[in-house]
Design a protein around this motif. Structure first.
Motif, PDB file in Angstrom:
ATOM      1  N   SER A 461       0.833  -1.208   0.000  1.00 38.03           N
ATOM      2  CA  SER A 461       0.000   0.000   0.000  1.00 38.03           C
ATOM      3  C   SER A 461       0.863   1.253   0.000  1.00 38.03           C
ATOM      4  N   ALA A 462       1.960   1.229   0.747  1.00 44.06           N
ATOM      5  CA  ALA A 462       2.853   2.385   0.792  1.00 44.06           C
ATOM      6  C   ALA A 462       3.424   2.681  -0.588  1.00 44.06           C
ATOM      7  N   VAL A 463       3.811   1.643  -1.320  1.00 45.04           N
ATOM      8  CA  VAL A 463       4.346   1.839  -2.669  1.00 45.04           C
ATOM      9  C   VAL A 463       3.301   2.493  -3.564  1.00 45.04           C
ATOM     10  N   ARG A 464       2.063   1.996  -3.506  1.00 48.00           N
ATOM     11  CA  ARG A 464       0.997   2.589  -4.323  1.00 48.00           C
ATOM     12  C   ARG A 464       0.816   4.066  -3.989  1.00 48.00           C
ATOM     13  N   LEU A 465       0.806   4.368  -2.694  1.00 46.60           N
ATOM     14  CA  LEU A 465       0.601   5.752  -2.265  1.00 46.60           C
ATOM     15  C   LEU A 465       1.776   6.642  -2.656  1.00 46.60           C
ATOM     16  N   LEU A 466       3.002   6.142  -2.480  1.00 42.67           N
ATOM     17  CA  LEU A 466       4.193   6.945  -2.746  1.00 42.67           C
ATOM     18  C   LEU A 466       4.395   7.233  -4.227  1.00 42.67           C
ATOM     19  N   ARG A 467       3.929   6.324  -5.090  1.00 45.88           N
ATOM     20  CA  ARG A 467       4.031   6.592  -6.534  1.00 45.88           C
ATOM     21  C   ARG A 467       3.447   7.961  -6.870  1.00 45.88           C
ATOM     22  N   ASN A 468       2.332   8.297  -6.244  1.00 44.56           N
ATOM     23  CA  ASN A 468       1.635   9.541  -6.577  1.00 44.56           C
ATOM     24  C   ASN A 468       2.391  10.774  -6.097  1.00 44.56           C
ATOM     25  N   PHE A 469       3.305  10.605  -5.140  1.00 49.93           N
ATOM     26  CA  PHE A 469       4.205  11.686  -4.723  1.00 49.93           C
ATOM     27  C   PHE A 469       5.354  11.833  -5.727  1.00 49.93           C
ATOM     28  N   PHE A 470       5.958  10.697  -6.042  1.00 47.88           N
ATOM     29  CA  PHE A 470       7.132  10.732  -6.930  1.00 47.88           C
ATOM     30  C   PHE A 470       6.759  11.194  -8.334  1.00 47.88           C
ATOM     31  N   ARG A 471       5.634  10.685  -8.858  1.00 48.15           N
ATOM     32  CA  ARG A 471       5.258  11.006 -10.240  1.00 48.15           C
ATOM     33  C   ARG A 471       4.951  12.482 -10.432  1.00 48.15           C
ATOM     34  N   THR A 472       4.501  13.140  -9.389  1.00 48.96           N
ATOM     35  CA  THR A 472       4.142  14.558  -9.492  1.00 48.96           C
ATOM     36  C   THR A 472       5.261  15.480  -9.008  1.00 48.96           C
ATOM     37  N   GLY A 473       6.453  14.908  -8.742  1.00 48.58           N
ATOM     38  CA  GLY A 473       7.631  15.719  -8.426  1.00 48.58           C
ATOM     39  C   GLY A 473       7.681  16.293  -7.029  1.00 48.58           C
ATOM     40  N   LEU A 474       6.857  15.784  -6.118  1.00 46.05           N
ATOM     41  CA  LEU A 474       6.796  16.381  -4.783  1.00 46.05           C
ATOM     42  C   LEU A 474       8.085  16.174  -3.990  1.00 46.05           C
ATOM     43  N   PHE A 475       8.771  15.065  -4.201  1.00 46.23           N
ATOM     44  CA  PHE A 475      10.008  14.831  -3.447  1.00 46.23           C
ATOM     45  C   PHE A 475      11.119  15.780  -3.888  1.00 46.23           C
ATOM     46  N   GLU A 476      11.075  16.222  -5.125  1.00 43.29           N
ATOM     47  CA  GLU A 476      12.087  17.166  -5.601  1.00 43.29           C
ATOM     48  C   GLU A 476      11.761  18.598  -5.183  1.00 43.29           C
ATOM     49  N   ASN A 477      10.505  18.998  -5.370  1.00 42.46           N
ATOM     50  CA  ASN A 477      10.137  20.377  -5.007  1.00 42.46           C
ATOM     51  C   ASN A 477       8.646  20.476  -4.704  1.00 42.46           C
ATOM     52  N   PRO A 478       8.265  20.406  -3.433  1.00 44.07           N
ATOM     53  CA  PRO A 478       6.854  20.506  -3.064  1.00 44.07           C
ATOM     54  C   PRO A 478       6.379  21.940  -2.864  1.00 44.07           C
ATOM     55  N   TYR A 479       7.279  22.911  -3.056  1.00 42.18           N
ATOM     56  CA  TYR A 479       6.962  24.304  -2.751  1.00 42.18           C
ATOM     57  C   TYR A 479       6.412  25.043  -3.975  1.00 42.18           C
ATOM     58  N   VAL A 480       5.646  26.091  -3.706  1.00 42.35           N
ATOM     59  CA  VAL A 480       5.108  26.923  -4.781  1.00 42.35           C
ATOM     60  C   VAL A 480       5.561  28.363  -4.591  1.00 42.35           C
ATOM     61  N   ASN A 481       5.701  29.059  -5.690  1.00 44.37           N
ATOM     62  CA  ASN A 481       6.089  30.464  -5.678  1.00 44.37           C
ATOM     63  C   ASN A 481       4.822  31.305  -5.537  1.00 44.37           C
ATOM     64  N   VAL A 482       4.666  31.951  -4.425  1.00 38.56           N
ATOM     65  CA  VAL A 482       3.426  32.671  -4.116  1.00 38.56           C
ATOM     66  C   VAL A 482       3.141  33.762  -5.145  1.00 38.56           C
ATOM     67  N   GLU A 483       4.176  34.430  -5.626  1.00 41.56           N
ATOM     68  CA  GLU A 483       3.966  35.472  -6.633  1.00 41.56           C
ATOM     69  C   GLU A 483       3.451  34.874  -7.937  1.00 41.56           C
ATOM     70  N   GLU A 484       3.956  33.689  -8.290  1.00 46.40           N
ATOM     71  CA  GLU A 484       3.451  33.006  -9.484  1.00 46.40           C
ATOM     72  C   GLU A 484       2.008  32.559  -9.282  1.00 46.40           C
ATOM     73  N   THR A 485       1.685  32.125  -8.072  1.00 43.55           N
ATOM     74  CA  THR A 485       0.310  31.722  -7.758  1.00 43.55           C
ATOM     75  C   THR A 485      -0.660  32.848  -8.066  1.00 43.55           C
ATOM     76  N   LYS A 486      -0.301  34.049  -7.666  1.00 41.66           N
ATOM     77  CA  LYS A 486      -1.174  35.207  -7.889  1.00 41.66           C
ATOM     78  C   LYS A 486      -1.422  35.440  -9.381  1.00 41.66           C
ATOM     79  N   LYS A 487      -0.410  35.144 -10.208  1.00 41.12           N
ATOM     80  CA  LYS A 487      -0.544  35.359 -11.651  1.00 41.12           C
ATOM     81  C   LYS A 487      -1.340  34.251 -12.333  1.00 41.12           C
ATOM     82  N   ILE A 488      -1.235  33.041 -11.811  1.00 47.12           N
ATOM     83  CA  ILE A 488      -1.825  31.879 -12.482  1.00 47.12           C
ATOM     84  C   ILE A 488      -3.298  31.698 -12.138  1.00 47.12           C
ATOM     85  N   VAL A 489      -3.621  31.694 -10.847  1.00 48.46           N
ATOM     86  CA  VAL A 489      -4.970  31.327 -10.411  1.00 48.46           C
ATOM     87  C   VAL A 489      -5.974  32.401 -10.816  1.00 48.46           C
TER      88      VAL A 489
END
Length: 763
Positions: A461-489
């Motif tokens: 189960s852990a492997v299944r769950l962790l795939r969704n972290f790795f595939r979306t790049g969260l382990f490399e960079n889980p942070y967002v640029n707040v200034e970019e957020t304001k422009k995008i959303v």
């Protein structure tokens, strides 16, 4: 001064600082790494590449190596995790508001104080959040209302920074229910706070009959989600709308297995695909948790599984297989590189008598037959399976109460329910912040199967769950640029695309003598709409009101407005589809000696269910209603709360004295048109989009193109006689112009629409 020194030093090291204490490192031929300078995480250099030392052991572990395949990384990390850490990974938090309110189930405190008294920032973590992140190892967080996109982004960054230095450095996978809808009406449909692009949802999206439009929505919504710090969507809802009285039919695409499969495929492809990446996955991807396996649509009598009164999905037409099709032919057969939806959520309901192997009638999340034998076995699905929220919690005191939903497992303890869910083949528990019952369930598994076998099950189960972290790049960079957020959303391009999609979802049902469009500047009468007193999802009271249903100032840009119908050239009446407050159950009826079950009406006038089923198909509530063995509502009567909408149409028709009357219906489910259709020269139907979009059809700015995603019944008798699991089995309304309000019907300025969509998606 200290922060300035930090920034200057960072520049010399090739590091970018884009928020307080958050730094990024760029690889020339690899991902950008993001980390908090306060987490203790260091950057390793191996072979000229940069990696995050998440467990701070000074060496590069496989799970930290972004060059390796996702499965290899996930298996390495799972093997390093303690059972307590895996138990935390199996948790999915209850609903979180940013900031937390003072009361209700989303309540939270900041250093022991309520938000307004605490001096905390809106983006700060609550005491409760810190506890479940640190003590319970929870890493899946459900976000609901937020103060603004910028606050949401900063809050997400605060979560990631808080947990990055804990244990193995596993980030958070934040998620949301749908939040792009033009109207915000329910627990599973939350507004983002501030600006976000507003789109059709559910039946409204279904009415476009356009999978490519839905894919485009998914792509735009994913960009906004990632900018908010959200990497999992608890959507789409691909249940079939075969039961017209069902409360959640508003959020499905249609009653057609084929159309629903195609729209679901487009939705998931749009969300999960990072354009330009070979296998589809990347740091622009959002995991899609498709729901609700194996289809929650055929609720007996239309009662919903959030309540005990709606425990059972029934199949009088033996049509179980059609309800599975949107999953097997849509969600699990994507056109893009991600191949299948990354997660699946079973519904609360008991799919009555569908377990052909064990003969067990339990909620879908408890069913080993539905999860292990069918989903995992027959259909080879190896993604995450997550329960719907609170299926392991205790049920309410009455069938109409709102609490836990342990259907079919009511007499088990909470820990025993967790164990039964695990044994069914499920990986994750929705709405659980506490690892305790998961650990108890683990010990039950060790006792029955042995430590080695159950440790392996947890790691799987852990492997299944962790795939969704790795595939979306969260382990490399889980942070967002707040200034970019304001422009995008909610940027203008996204807002325009969403609005145009809203217009495309509006269905013109009637246009007698081509009364529409009205391009000349005429005088319009718009009656105020009475909204009765109501109780929402959680029983909170809203006072009645009488007000204009649309912004009159915007109307004045196109027409002159009068409150005297005798002076008007035409009338524009806004109403909503009939709404049954009780949802099919009444504690008062039960207290007075009845079984508590009432009919759900789709008409405005008082309704008596003379044609209802003599005896219910399913019954049984061993804890709260052990003496109720029949849930029939035959010959019982109900009146919808908004019956005054019919009076408004009738009185307007009378007051206009032969002058045109245009009716705009905002619908959440099918409805009976024979009560008022003869009083309307034109009828526009929308499924919860903005009234401004309706006005733009009326004025001819846009041409209607929507098609009915569901049949509109001729009367309540045909509703009672239809089978909950069968599509297209009702007699449909035939209007004064000879048109049947059937699946796929709709009009444009030229008449009844016949195009590639109506040719492809037939009954």
């Amino acid at each position: 001064m200290k922060r300035t020194v930090l920034n200057v030093a960072a520049l010399f090291l090739g590091v970018t600082v884009f928020s307080q204490n958050i730094q990024t490192v760029t690889n020339s031929k690899g991902p950008v790494l993001g980390y908090s300078s306060e987490s203790g995480v260091k950057i390793l250099t191996v072979g000229g590449n940069k990696f995050k030392d998440l467990n701070r052991n000074g060496k590069l572990d496989k799970y930290e190596d972004w060059r390796l395949p996702v499965d290899e990384r996930a298996k390495d990390l799972a093997s390093k995790m303690s059972i307590e850490q895996i138990a935390g990974l199996m948790l999915y938090s209850g609903h979180q508001s940013v900031p937390a309110p003072a009361d209700g189930f989303r309540a939270g405190k900041y250093n022991g104080m309520l938000y307004k008294e605490s001096g905390a920032k809106a983006s700060d973590l609550t005491d409760q959040q810190k506890k479940f992140l640190k003590d319970d190892n929870l890493r899946h967080v459900l976000v609901t209302t937020v103060e603004s996109p910028a606050i949401a982004a900063q809050w997400s960054n605060n979560i990631q920074a808080y947990i990055e230095g804990l244990g193995l450095g596993i980030p958070a996978n934040n998620s949301t229910d749908p939040r792009h809808s033009a109207t915000v009406t329910a627990e599973f449909n939350e507004g983002a706070g501030g600006q976000i692009s507003l789109w059709p949802d559910g039946l409204a999206m279904g009415a476009t009959f356009d999978p490519e439009l839905v894919r485009k929505f998914g792509n735009i919504a994913a960009q906004e989600y990632r900018a908010l710090g959200i990497s999992t969507a608890l959507s789409p809802q691909i249940d079939l709308g075969t039961e017209p009285r069902w409360y959640r039919i508003a959020y499905v695409f249609s009653e057609s297995p084929e159309l629903t499969a195609d729209l679901g495929r487009g939705y998931i492809d749009g969300f999960q695909t990072t354009i330009g990446n070979k296998n589809g996955w990347g740091n622009k991807s959002v995991n899609a948790m498709v729901k609700h396996w194996p289809g929650g649509g055929p609720e007996e009598g239309g009662r919903d599984g959030h309540w005990a009164m709606g425990k059972f999905a029934v199949y009088p037409g033996n049509n179980f297989q059609n309800h599975v099709k949107p999953f097997t032919e849509g969600a699990f057969k994507l056109a893009g590189g991600t191949k299948e939806a990354s997660a699946v959520m079973p519904y609360y309901t008991i799919s009555f008598n569908q377990d052909t192997k064990n003969g067990e009638n339990v909620g879908n999340g408890y069913s080993k037959y539905l999860i292990t034998d069918l989903l995992r076995g027959k259909y080879k699905y190896d993604g995450v399976v997550c329960t719907d929220w609170l299926i392991t919690a205790d049920e309410p005191k009455t069938p109409g109460g709102f609490a836990g939903k342990p259907w079919g497992a009511e007499k088990l303890s909470i820990a025993e329910r967790h164990y039964k869910v695990l044994e069914a083949g499920v990986d994750q528990f929705g709405g659980n912040n506490d690892k305790g019952p998961v650990l108890e369930a683990y010990q039950m598994g060790v006792k029955e199967h042995g430590e080695k076998a159950y440790r392996a099950k947890f790691e799987q189960s852990a492997v299944r769950l962790l795939r969704n972290f790795f595939r979306t790049g969260l382990f490399e960079n889980p942070y967002v640029n707040v200034e970019e957020t304001k422009k995008i959303v909610g940027n203008p391009e996204f807002m325009k695309a969403g609005y145009e999609a809203q217009v495309k979802s509006i269905v013109m049902l009637k246009n007698k003598a081509n009364i529409l469009p009205i391009k000349e500047r005429k005088t319009v009468y718009i009656p105020k709409r009475y909204s009765p007193a109501t109780f929402n999802w959680w029983g909170i009271y809203t006072a009645p009101s009488l007000d204009f249903p649309v912004d009159i100032e915007k109307i004045k840009k196109h027409f002159d407005v009068t409150e005297d119908p005798t002076k008007a050239d035409f009338a524009l009446v806004f109403v909503k589809s009939p709404h049954s407050e009780e949802g099919g159950y009444s504690d008062i009826d039960a207290a007075e000696g009845g079984n508590g079950y009432l009919p759900i009406s789709l008409q405005y006038q008082t309704y008596t269910a003379t044609e209802a089923r003599e005896k219910s198909i399913a019954a049984g509530d061993p804890v709260v209603a052990p003496n109720v063995h029949d849930r029939t509502f035959k010959n019982k009567t109900s009146t919808v709360t908004n019956f005054t909408d019919l009076l408004t149409i009738e009185n307007t028709y009378k007051a206009m004295n032969g002058k045109p009357v245009i009716v705009s219906v905002t619908a959440s489910k099918p409805m009976i048109f024979n009560e008022f259709e003869g009083h309307a020269d034109a009828i526009l139907m929308n499924f919860n989009v903005s009234n401004q979009a309706v006005v733009d059809i009326v004025t001819g700015k846009y041409e209607p193109s929507g098609l009915l995603p569901l049949q509109m019944p001729a009367n309540m008798a045909t509703v009672e006689k239809q089978k909950e699991d069968v599509p297209y089995d009702m007699e449909t309304h035939k209007d004064s112009e000879g048109h049947n309000y059937d699946f796929g019907y709709g009009m444009n300025w030229s008449g009844v629409i016949k195009d590639a969509r109506t040719e492809k998606y037939k009954k």
